[in-house]
Design a protein around this motif. Structure first.
Motif, PDB file in Angstrom:
ATOM      1  N   VAL A 402       0.848  -1.197   0.000  1.00 58.00           N
ATOM      2  CA  VAL A 402       0.000   0.000   0.000  1.00 58.00           C
ATOM      3  C   VAL A 402       0.882   1.246   0.000  1.00 58.00           C
ATOM      4  CG1 VAL A 402      -1.825   1.230   1.209  1.00 58.00           C
ATOM      5  CG2 VAL A 402      -1.756  -1.260   1.274  1.00 58.00           C
ATOM      6  N   ILE A 403       0.624   2.157  -0.967  1.00 53.80           N
ATOM      7  CA  ILE A 403       1.333   3.443  -1.023  1.00 53.80           C
ATOM      8  C   ILE A 403       0.262   4.516  -0.870  1.00 53.80           C
ATOM      9  CG2 ILE A 403       2.953   4.897  -2.347  1.00 53.80           C
ATOM     10  CD1 ILE A 403       4.081   2.076  -1.948  1.00 53.80           C
ATOM     11  N   GLU A 404       0.291   5.211   0.239  1.00 57.00           N
ATOM     12  CA  GLU A 404      -0.764   6.179   0.543  1.00 57.00           C
ATOM     13  C   GLU A 404      -0.132   7.559   0.706  1.00 57.00           C
ATOM     14  OE1 GLU A 404      -2.928   4.915   3.932  1.00 57.00           O
ATOM     15  OE2 GLU A 404      -4.608   6.257   3.546  1.00 57.00           O
ATOM     16  N   ASP A 405      -0.773   8.555   0.080  1.00 55.85           N
ATOM     17  CA  ASP A 405      -0.225   9.915   0.260  1.00 55.85           C
ATOM     18  C   ASP A 405      -1.321  10.880   0.682  1.00 55.85           C
ATOM     19  OD1 ASP A 405      -1.476  11.253  -2.072  1.00 55.85           O
ATOM     20  OD2 ASP A 405      -0.203   9.927  -3.272  1.00 55.85           O
ATOM     21  N   GLN A 406      -0.881  12.064   1.135  1.00 60.33           N
ATOM     22  CA  GLN A 406      -1.833  13.117   1.529  1.00 60.33           C
ATOM     23  C   GLN A 406      -1.730  14.252   0.516  1.00 60.33           C
ATOM     24  OE1 GLN A 406      -0.574  14.015   5.560  1.00 60.33           O
ATOM     25  NE2 GLN A 406      -1.871  12.419   6.416  1.00 60.33           N
ATOM     26  N   GLY A 407      -1.637  13.832  -0.768  1.00 62.05           N
ATOM     27  CA  GLY A 407      -1.392  14.807  -1.841  1.00 62.05           C
ATOM     28  C   GLY A 407      -2.654  15.431  -2.407  1.00 62.05           C
ATOM     29  N   ILE A 408      -2.524  15.864  -3.658  1.00 61.79           N
ATOM     30  CA  ILE A 408      -3.612  16.644  -4.281  1.00 61.79           C
ATOM     31  C   ILE A 408      -4.809  15.770  -4.670  1.00 61.79           C
ATOM     32  CG2 ILE A 408      -2.060  18.433  -5.158  1.00 61.79           C
ATOM     33  CD1 ILE A 408      -2.265  17.039  -7.917  1.00 61.79           C
ATOM     34  N   GLY A 409      -4.610  14.447  -4.678  1.00 66.57           N
ATOM     35  CA  GLY A 409      -5.710  13.530  -5.014  1.00 66.57           C
ATOM     36  C   GLY A 409      -6.019  13.533  -6.504  1.00 66.57           C
ATOM     37  N   ILE A 410      -6.935  12.679  -6.877  1.00 62.10           N
ATOM     38  CA  ILE A 410      -7.306  12.543  -8.302  1.00 62.10           C
ATOM     39  C   ILE A 410      -8.810  12.794  -8.408  1.00 62.10           C
ATOM     40  CG2 ILE A 410      -7.307  11.004 -10.325  1.00 62.10           C
ATOM     41  CD1 ILE A 410      -5.066   9.415  -8.792  1.00 62.10           C
ATOM     42  N   PRO A 411      -9.256  13.698  -9.283  1.00 57.77           N
ATOM     43  CA  PRO A 411     -10.702  13.924  -9.431  1.00 57.77           C
ATOM     44  C   PRO A 411     -11.404  12.635  -9.872  1.00 57.77           C
ATOM     45  CG  PRO A 411      -9.439  15.603 -10.577  1.00 57.77           C
ATOM     46  CD  PRO A 411      -8.473  14.554 -10.155  1.00 57.77           C
ATOM     47  N   PRO A 412     -12.629  12.376  -9.376  1.00 59.82           N
ATOM     48  CA  PRO A 412     -13.314  11.103  -9.694  1.00 59.82           C
ATOM     49  C   PRO A 412     -13.435  10.841 -11.194  1.00 59.82           C
ATOM     50  CG  PRO A 412     -14.533  12.343  -8.043  1.00 59.82           C
ATOM     51  CD  PRO A 412     -13.410  13.218  -8.478  1.00 59.82           C
ATOM     52  N   ASP A 413     -13.617  11.865 -12.012  1.00 61.71           N
ATOM     53  CA  ASP A 413     -13.771  11.631 -13.457  1.00 61.71           C
ATOM     54  C   ASP A 413     -12.454  11.194 -14.101  1.00 61.71           C
ATOM     55  OD1 ASP A 413     -12.919  14.299 -12.856  1.00 61.71           O
ATOM     56  OD2 ASP A 413     -13.102  14.751 -15.005  1.00 61.71           O
ATOM     57  N   GLN A 414     -11.320  11.460 -13.432  1.00 65.47           N
ATOM     58  CA  GLN A 414     -10.028  11.055 -14.014  1.00 65.47           C
ATOM     59  C   GLN A 414      -9.595   9.671 -13.543  1.00 65.47           C
ATOM     60  OE1 GLN A 414      -6.964  13.981 -13.514  1.00 65.47           O
ATOM     61  NE2 GLN A 414      -8.220  15.634 -14.347  1.00 65.47           N
ATOM     62  N   LEU A 415     -10.182   9.232 -12.438  1.00 69.55           N
ATOM     63  CA  LEU A 415      -9.753   7.948 -11.851  1.00 69.55           C
ATOM     64  C   LEU A 415      -9.778   6.774 -12.833  1.00 69.55           C
ATOM     65  CD1 LEU A 415     -10.964   7.418  -8.176  1.00 69.55           C
ATOM     66  CD2 LEU A 415      -8.652   7.377  -9.070  1.00 69.55           C
ATOM     67  N   PRO A 416     -10.884   6.612 -13.633  1.00 73.13           N
ATOM     68  CA  PRO A 416     -10.890   5.438 -14.529  1.00 73.13           C
ATOM     69  C   PRO A 416      -9.837   5.518 -15.638  1.00 73.13           C
ATOM     70  CG  PRO A 416     -13.076   6.459 -14.349  1.00 73.13           C
ATOM     71  CD  PRO A 416     -12.110   7.393 -13.743  1.00 73.13           C
ATOM     72  N   LYS A 417      -9.243   6.718 -15.845  1.00 75.52           N
ATOM     73  CA  LYS A 417      -8.329   6.852 -16.994  1.00 75.52           C
ATOM     74  C   LYS A 417      -6.854   6.770 -16.607  1.00 75.52           C
ATOM     75  CE  LYS A 417     -11.502  10.219 -18.955  1.00 75.52           C
ATOM     76  NZ  LYS A 417     -11.587  11.654 -19.148  1.00 75.52           N
ATOM     77  N   ILE A 418      -6.557   6.827 -15.320  1.00 73.77           N
ATOM     78  CA  ILE A 418      -5.153   7.017 -14.942  1.00 73.77           C
ATOM     79  C   ILE A 418      -4.231   5.871 -15.359  1.00 73.77           C
ATOM     80  CG2 ILE A 418      -5.553   8.648 -13.052  1.00 73.77           C
ATOM     81  CD1 ILE A 418      -5.303   6.266 -11.132  1.00 73.77           C
ATOM     82  N   PHE A 419      -4.829   4.657 -15.591  1.00 72.95           N
ATOM     83  CA  PHE A 419      -3.969   3.535 -15.987  1.00 72.95           C
ATOM     84  C   PHE A 419      -3.795   3.445 -17.505  1.00 72.95           C
ATOM     85  CE2 PHE A 419      -5.685   2.252 -11.837  1.00 72.95           C
ATOM     86  CZ  PHE A 419      -4.492   2.128 -11.144  1.00 72.95           C
ATOM     87  N   GLU A 420      -4.475   4.336 -18.222  1.00 70.07           N
ATOM     88  CA  GLU A 420      -4.326   4.328 -19.691  1.00 70.07           C
ATOM     89  C   GLU A 420      -2.924   4.805 -20.055  1.00 70.07           C
ATOM     90  OE1 GLU A 420      -7.365   6.682 -21.510  1.00 70.07           O
ATOM     91  OE2 GLU A 420      -8.966   5.459 -20.618  1.00 70.07           O
ATOM     92  N   ARG A 421      -2.447   4.236 -21.175  1.00 73.83           N
ATOM     93  CA  ARG A 421      -1.097   4.622 -21.600  1.00 73.83           C
ATOM     94  C   ARG A 421      -1.065   6.073 -22.087  1.00 73.83           C
ATOM     95  NH1 ARG A 421       0.271  -1.353 -23.690  1.00 73.83           N
ATOM     96  NH2 ARG A 421      -0.281  -2.155 -21.643  1.00 73.83           N
ATOM     97  N   PHE A 422      -0.092   6.794 -21.680  1.00 72.27           N
ATOM     98  CA  PHE A 422       0.123   8.207 -22.048  1.00 72.27           C
ATOM     99  C   PHE A 422      -0.916   9.147 -21.432  1.00 72.27           C
ATOM    100  CE2 PHE A 422       2.073   5.827 -25.581  1.00 72.27           C
ATOM    101  CZ  PHE A 422       3.377   6.251 -25.422  1.00 72.27           C
ATOM    102  N   TYR A 423      -1.739   8.608 -20.507  1.00 70.37           N
ATOM    103  CA  TYR A 423      -2.713   9.510 -19.883  1.00 70.37           C
ATOM    104  C   TYR A 423      -1.997  10.353 -18.828  1.00 70.37           C
ATOM    105  CZ  TYR A 423      -6.432  11.560 -17.267  1.00 70.37           C
ATOM    106  OH  TYR A 423      -7.221  12.493 -16.651  1.00 70.37           O
ATOM    107  N   ARG A 424      -2.219  11.636 -18.919  1.00 61.13           N
ATOM    108  CA  ARG A 424      -1.682  12.544 -17.903  1.00 61.13           C
ATOM    109  C   ARG A 424      -2.806  13.414 -17.395  1.00 61.13           C
ATOM    110  NH1 ARG A 424       3.756  13.878 -21.043  1.00 61.13           N
ATOM    111  NH2 ARG A 424       2.255  13.681 -22.691  1.00 61.13           N
TER     112      ARG A 424
END
Ligand code: ADP
Length: 479
Positions: A402-424
């Motif tokens: 488990v890698i947990e951070d207290q960072g800026i987080g990811i907006p819910p609409d971006q969550l499904p895309k973050i594992f796509e190649r070249f997605y930033r």
């Protein structure tokens, strides 16, 4: 060759071709049975009446008495009657205009002491004639009795029956034609729908589905056909998605390579100019830029090669990677040490696992690489002063990093895309400007190649938590 006969036509003709001949055969059978029955009744009638009279008078030798008695009985039923003595002369009273049989027949019957039943004439003038011998108690022949019935009555009954049968067969045939039209329609409708659907599929419409018939076999056929179409559509969709991914992947990869290459080209031009102008002061700066761009390109190409290797789906983890028995604790400690070096003001913590942590079967380099990618992201997207936690969990026979951070987080609409190649994600949200968008794609591919599971939870402005789970080995040496 296109057949002219439709399936419906075939069923129609089969139905009609079976039913109408069957009706005719049944009609004929009924007619013949009734005919035989009526003839049998007439024969029994004649025999019973004559025999009863003859037996009653066999003690007497006066044939006149017999003739009187029989003619009274036979008059009632409209039969002809003749009593002839042994010499062949008629004994009055008689009924009708006969006798109908020859005297020779009478004599032959007398001689044989037998009886005969005979049909004479044809059509309405036909008669059923019964001829029998009269013998006394001493078995001496006294004469013969000839009783006959006109067949006109029976023929009338049979003609009426024939007319009724014809009417019934005609009506039943008409009804069966109607029934054949309706039934052939009902039977062939599901098949017609199936054929129509197949035709649509042939034209490229894979959305069509055949209606499921109530008839079990046809219903099953439609279900199987629909399932087949579902599978084909899914397969085609997957292929189209794969082709689109490939296209996007190639376009992204070339796009990513284009900017370092153009920087490389400008740097080479600058280098060329510096050489010609004998300006050696700028050389170290230009060479540093060149080295950096070469590193960027090398990193990108390495990542792409790694993804291509991990994408060899269908292959077992052993074929793609170099797995070994790994103790997760020292591995995470290693990642932790590196993350402390990377941290820029963030507080990095390693939480020691509670309970026993068993070994896993994995490729050490790949796993380290995936964990490092997650830690690098955590460092990138977590402001200084906030916490990044690394820990191990042991749940239901699987080990989770488990890698947990207290960072800026990811907006819910971006969550499904973050594992796509070249997605930033939106780069304005982070301090980082560069980043190929392959980091999480590699993490996902590594976990997938190990048959593991990846989970991500994130709350914008609060933090993100990545959890990579792998099956724990039951015993050493066992996968
Ligand atoms: P990148 O090279 O952009 O980091 P990644 O594949 O590693 O590519 O990540 C994809 C995107 O997911 C990032 O651009 C970022 O928007 C988001 N992301 C990944 N990890 C985190 C994190 N820990 N916190 C916030 N956003 C993150």
């Amino acid at each position: 060759m296109k057949s002219r006969l439709t399936f419906r036509g075939l069923i129609f003709f089969l139905f009609i071709g079976t039913l109408i001949p069957l009706l005719v055969v049944v009609g004929l059978l009924v007619y013949r049975l009734q005919q035989a029955y009526l003839l049998d009744v007439a024969q029994r009638y004649l025999i019973n009446f004559v025999q009863a009279g003859v037996e009653q008078f066999s003690a007497d030798s006066d044939l006149t008495l017999l003739a009187v008695s029989l003619s009274e009985s036979f008059r009632v039923i409209g039969a002809d009657l003749f009593v002839l003595n042994a010499a062949g002369n008629p004994v009055p009273p008689s009924l009708g205009t006969g006798p109908w049989l020859e005297i020779a027949d009478h004599q032959a019957v007398q001689a044989s002491r037998q009886s005969i039943m005979q049909m004479i004439g044809a059509g309405d003038s036909a008669r059923l004639v019964y001829l029998t011998t009269i013998v006394d108690q001493n078995r001496d022949v006294l004469g013969t009795v000839e009783a006959s019935l006109p067949m006109a009555n029976i023929n009338d009954q049979l003609n009426a029956l024939r007319r009724w049968l014809l009417l019934i067969i005609t009506l039943a045939s008409g009804l069966s034609i109607l029934l054949a039209v309706v039934l052939s329609g009902i039977i062939t409708r599901p098949i017609s729908s199936l054929v129509a659907s197949v035709d649509l599929v042939r034209q490229g419409n894979l959305e069509t589905r055949a209606p499921v018939s109530e008839v079990r076999e046809l219903g099953q056929l439609a279900i199987t056909y629909n399932q087949m179409l579902d599978r084909i559509s899914l397969e085609l969709q997957q292929r189209a998605r794969l082709a689109e991914n490939m296209r996007r992947f190639a376009a992204n990869a070339s796009h990513e390579l284009r900017s370092p290459l153009s920087v490389f080209r400008s740097s080479v031009e600058l280098l060329d100019k510096a050489f010609h102008q004998d300006d050696h002061r700028r050389l170290p700066e230009i060479l540093a830029i060149l080295r950096k761009e070469v590193d960027t390109m090398t990193g990108l190409v390495e990542n792409l090669l790694l993804l291509a290797r991990l994408d060899q789906s269908g292959e077992s983890v052993d074929a793609i990677l170099h797995p070994e028995v790994i103790d997760p604790v020292p591995l995470l400690e290693e990642v932790y040490e590196r993350s402390r070096l990377l941290a820029r003001g963030q507080e990095v913590e390693l939480e020691w696992p509670k309970g026993e942590i068993g070994p896993i079967w994995a490729d050490r380099d790949m796993l380290r690489r995936a964990l490092n990618n997650l830690v690098e992201n955590a460092v990138t997207y977590t402001p200084a002063g906030k916490k990044i936690t690394l820990r191990l969990e042991n749940r239901n026979g699987s080990i989770a990093f488990v890698i947990e951070d207290q960072g800026i987080g990811i907006p819910p609409d971006q969550l499904p895309k973050i594992f796509e190649r070249f997605y930033r994600g939106d780069e304005s949200r982070s301090r980082r400007v560069s980043g190929s968008g392959l980091g999480l794609a590699i993490v996902e591919a590594v976990v997938r190649a190990h048959d593991g599971e990846i989970q991500v939870e994130s709350v914008p402005e609060q933090g993100t938590c990545f959890r990579l789970s792998f099956k724990q080995m039951d015993a050493p040496g066992q996968t």
